[in-house]
Write a protein that holds these residues in place. Structure first.
Motif, mmCIF file in Angstrom:
data_model
loop_
_atom_site.group_PDB
_atom_site.id
_atom_site.type_symbol
_atom_site.label_atom_id
_atom_site.label_comp_id
_atom_site.label_asym_id
_atom_site.label_seq_id
_atom_site.Cartn_x
_atom_site.Cartn_y
_atom_site.Cartn_z
ATOM 1 N N ILE A 143 0.800 -0.934 -0.152
ATOM 2 C CA ILE A 143 0.049 0.030 -0.123
ATOM 3 C C ILE A 143 0.875 1.231 -0.336
ATOM 4 O O ILE A 143 0.661 2.237 -0.834
ATOM 5 C CB ILE A 143 -0.845 0.081 1.289
ATOM 6 N N SER A 144 2.069 1.110 0.692
ATOM 7 C CA SER A 144 2.874 2.434 0.767
ATOM 8 C C SER A 144 3.427 2.583 -0.571
ATOM 9 O O SER A 144 3.874 3.795 -0.913
ATOM 10 C CB SER A 144 3.920 2.304 2.180
ATOM 11 N N ASN A 145 3.883 1.689 -1.361
ATOM 12 C CA ASN A 145 4.394 1.939 -2.344
ATOM 13 C C ASN A 145 3.518 2.175 -3.457
ATOM 14 O O ASN A 145 3.620 2.936 -4.580
ATOM 15 C CB ASN A 145 5.122 0.465 -2.923
ATOM 16 N N ILE A 146 2.099 1.796 -3.386
ATOM 17 C CA ILE A 146 1.091 2.130 -4.423
ATOM 18 C C ILE A 146 0.908 3.652 -4.284
ATOM 19 O O ILE A 146 0.423 4.396 -5.474
ATOM 20 C CB ILE A 146 0.087 1.245 -4.047
ATOM 21 N N ILE A 147 0.893 4.109 -3.031
ATOM 22 C CA ILE A 147 0.375 5.654 -2.653
ATOM 23 C C ILE A 147 1.457 6.661 -2.874
ATOM 24 O O ILE A 147 1.158 7.767 -2.685
ATOM 25 C CB ILE A 147 -0.293 5.871 -1.255
ATOM 26 N N ARG A 148 2.684 6.188 -3.384
ATOM 27 C CA ARG A 148 3.886 6.967 -3.469
ATOM 28 C C ARG A 148 3.718 8.269 -4.760
ATOM 29 O O ARG A 148 3.957 9.375 -4.129
ATOM 30 C CB ARG A 148 5.013 6.156 -3.878
ATOM 31 N N PRO A 149 3.120 7.782 -5.822
ATOM 32 C CA PRO A 149 2.828 8.734 -6.804
ATOM 33 C C PRO A 149 1.772 9.888 -6.273
ATOM 34 O O PRO A 149 2.080 11.111 -6.433
ATOM 35 C CB PRO A 149 2.412 7.932 -8.042
ATOM 36 N N GLY A 150 0.715 9.521 -5.577
ATOM 37 C CA GLY A 150 -0.290 10.334 -4.961
ATOM 38 C C GLY A 150 0.379 11.161 -4.016
ATOM 39 O O GLY A 150 -0.141 12.410 -3.926
ATOM 40 N N SER A 151 1.136 10.891 -3.199
ATOM 41 C CA SER A 151 1.735 11.764 -2.027
ATOM 42 C C SER A 151 2.616 12.691 -2.657
ATOM 43 O O SER A 151 2.817 13.730 -2.047
ATOM 44 C CB SER A 151 2.617 10.839 -1.227
#
Length: 217
Positions: A143-151
């Motif tokens: 999950i933390s890897n997936i939300i990287r572009p959003g952050s």
């Protein structure tokens, strides 16, 4: 004798007129002026050199640095252009920042999972994790890897919007009170300097985080 007031602006006042010679004066400038870079170019080259050294320190490879530095300069120019009156800050829109973040993240993920599959799997499970927590850690890391572009995108857009929004609110409330506006002008100058610092910092943060994400591959 001058025929009228505007004849002074006539570039051709006779056969032997030398008015056009002013355009040729540029050729009289010494040659080293053209060969040597200007102070702005020297400053930009110095910044790029320092950034290249920092990128190499993180990823130990020199070739990808041109991509990250180009991204830094692109974001910085857009941020600085947004400080001009009646110019929209492109990086303040989520479409622009998310497009850059997704492009970088997707390219890194595709390259990593195709060429370094085992290495990518090892990042999903930190060293020393108890066996009972391993399934949860894999989910959390995914999950933390997936939300990287959003952050990345939200961080850039939110910081660029915040200062502009504050200045707009203050300006709209003070537009009817000229005396109060003159008194508060110092506050607008401080906010403008703050926005200038944010423009540089957010460009640097976006580039640095992208470099750190690439170093994990």
């Amino acid at each position: 004798m001058m025929m009228n007031l505007f004849s002074v602006f006539d570039p051709s006042t006779g056969i032997l007129s030398l008015n056009w010679m002013s355009t040729m004066l540029i050729l009289c400038i010494p040659t080293p002026f053209w060969n040597l870079p200007s102070k702005i170019i020297i400053l930009i080259n110095l910044i790029m050199k320092k950034l290249t050294q920092e990128i190499i320190m993180h990823i130990n490879v020199k070739e990808p640095s041109i991509m990250f530095i180009s991204m830094f300069m692109f974001i910085l120019i857009n941020n600085l252009m947004g400080l001009l009156p009646y110019v929209f800050t492109a990086t303040a829109h989520l479409i622009s920042s998310l497009s850059m973040a997704l492009t970088i993240w997707m390219s890194l993920m595709i390259y990593g999972w195709i060429n370094k599959t085992n290495h990518m799997f090892t990042h999903l499970l930190p060293v020393g994790t108890p066996p009972i927590l391993m399934p949860f850690m894999v989910i959390i890391e995914s999950i933390s890897n997936i939300i990287r572009p959003g952050s990345l995108a939200v961080r850039l857009s939110a910081n660029m919007i915040a200062g502009h929004l504050l200045m707009s609110l203050l300006g709209n409330n003070l537009v009817m009170n000229f005396k109060l506006m003159m008194v508060m002008m110092w506050l607008f100058m401080i906010l403008l300097m703050f926005e200038l610092a944010v423009a540089f910092i957010q460009s640097y943060v976006f580039m640095t985080l992208s470099t750190l994400y690439s170093s994990e591959i």
